[in-house]
Enzyme design. Structure first.
Site, PDB file in Angstrom:
ATOM      1  N   SER A 118     -11.347  -1.413   2.405  1.00 50.06           N
ATOM      2  CA  SER A 118     -10.682  -1.720   3.672  1.00 50.06           C
ATOM      3  C   SER A 118     -10.289  -0.417   4.366  1.00 50.06           C
ATOM      4  CB  SER A 118      -9.429  -2.567   3.434  1.00 50.06           C
ATOM      5  OG  SER A 118      -9.783  -3.816   2.879  1.00 50.06           O
ATOM      6  N   GLU A 154      -5.846   2.724   6.075  1.00 51.24           N
ATOM      7  CA  GLU A 154      -5.565   2.574   4.649  1.00 51.24           C
ATOM      8  C   GLU A 154      -6.226   3.717   3.891  1.00 51.24           C
ATOM      9  OE1 GLU A 154      -6.569  -0.714   1.244  1.00 51.24           O
ATOM     10  OE2 GLU A 154      -5.524  -1.426   3.029  1.00 51.24           O
ATOM     11  N   ARG A 177       0.811  -1.215   0.000  1.00 53.80           N
ATOM     12  CA  ARG A 177       0.000   0.000   0.000  1.00 53.80           C
ATOM     13  C   ARG A 177       0.852   1.276   0.000  1.00 53.80           C
ATOM     14  NH1 ARG A 177      -2.241  -3.652  -1.340  1.00 53.80           N
ATOM     15  NH2 ARG A 177      -4.127  -4.628  -0.510  1.00 53.80           N
TER      16      ARG A 177
END
Length: 304
Positions: free
Chosen positions: A229, A299, A179
């Site tokens: 998420s 996130e 990420r």
């Protein structure tokens, strides 16, 4: 001085055909359906317009925010005193390149890009078919799902650098990790991406994409606005499991709720504000830290 005055003059003089909206609600441009008005929102239709916009923004202190599908953004309720540049409306071309490559503009959705790969008999992008973001955002955060991630397929990209010029960067230089990429938190703006795929059977590729999409429908609350998420996966754990074990499934603040279907998702049940979401996220982080000794890192990208 208000930056919009000089910015508006520059647009009128140099980009009279460019679509620019004033005080545009960001709730219309994020998958969370949350966010107050952006002072200015522009929809460039060419890389040249994008480069000029970035130059104007720098000159007049417009603090540009480049977005694609808005699928990972949480925007304040009071809005943004900055220029938002939307690439998804017009900078969204996808095409088959030479050999086994696929070329995509930053604003092209991952779903459309995966579809083109499938129709071209190229495998490797099936994992991306159900991710609601764009190619540019996907590379910026090295998006991934079901065992695949962008770093598996990306070979290079073109981007606007701090000097206002278009440059090319190899995948090795992008520092693609979980990420994260060299573009995360940077002022560099991806304009297009080249991906190298592998020849495969069209029917098998399509079947795999349908299978992954069905898994998403079965497990994820796709019928509610969200950012996917909410937290990154902590090393050695699963965020959703930790949240559920802390008894937070279904926990609600205002219009924001920990999904009853998948605890890794904070959803907008209706009328949720940015304040609702941030308060809920803070409760989750505190409880998971107190009960499990694990720190959850968002996130979601918090925009200011």
């Amino acid at each position: 001085m208000d930056w919009t005055i000089e910015f508006d003059k520059a647009i009128e003089q140099y980009l009279p055909d460019l679509e620019v909206l004033q005080d545009e609600p960001m709730s219309r441009h994020t998958t969370f359906r949350i966010g107050g008005p952006a002072k200015r929102m522009a929809f460039p239709s060419s890389r040249e317009q994008l480069v000029l916009l970035m130059s104007f923004a720098k000159n007049y202190g417009a603090n540009p925010l480049v977005i694609g599908n808005g699928s990972n953004l949480l925007v304040p309720d009071e809005g943004l005193d900055r220029l938002v540049i939307d690439t998804s409306a017009n900078l969204n071309r996808v095409e088959r390149g030479s050999g086994n490559t696929v070329l995509a503009d930053a604003g092209a959705t991952l779903a459309r890009t995966a579809d083109l790969a499938c129709k071209s008999g190229l495998t490797g992008l099936e994992f991306a078919h159900g991710i609601p973001g764009t190619v540019g955002g996907g590379v910026c955060m090295n998006a991934g799902a079901y065992g695949g991630e962008m770093k598996d397929v990306v070979t290079s990209c073109r981007y606007v650098g701090g000097d206002g010029e278009i440059h090319e960067m190899s995948a090795a230089e992008m520092q693609l990790t979980y990420r994260h990429s060299v573009f995360s938190g940077s002022s560099m703006v991806i304009t297009s991406v080249t991906m190298e795929l592998v020849p495969g059977d069209k029917a098998e590729i399509k079947s795999r994409m349908e299978e992954l999409m069905q898994r998403r429908r079965d497990k994820q609350p796709l019928n509610f606005p969200s950012c996917g998420s909410t937290f990154k996966r902590p090393e050695g754990y699963f965020a959703a499991a930790l949240i559920e074990e802390c008894g937070l499934k279904g926990f609600t603040i205002g219009g924001a709720q920990v999904s009853e279907k998948h605890s890794g998702f904070v959803i907008n049940r209706g009328g949720a504000t940015c304040a609702d979401v941030t308060a809920l996220m803070a409760v989750i982080q505190r409880r998971v830290w107190e009960e499990k000794g694990v720190r959850l890192e968002p996130e979601i990208k918090m925009i200011h």
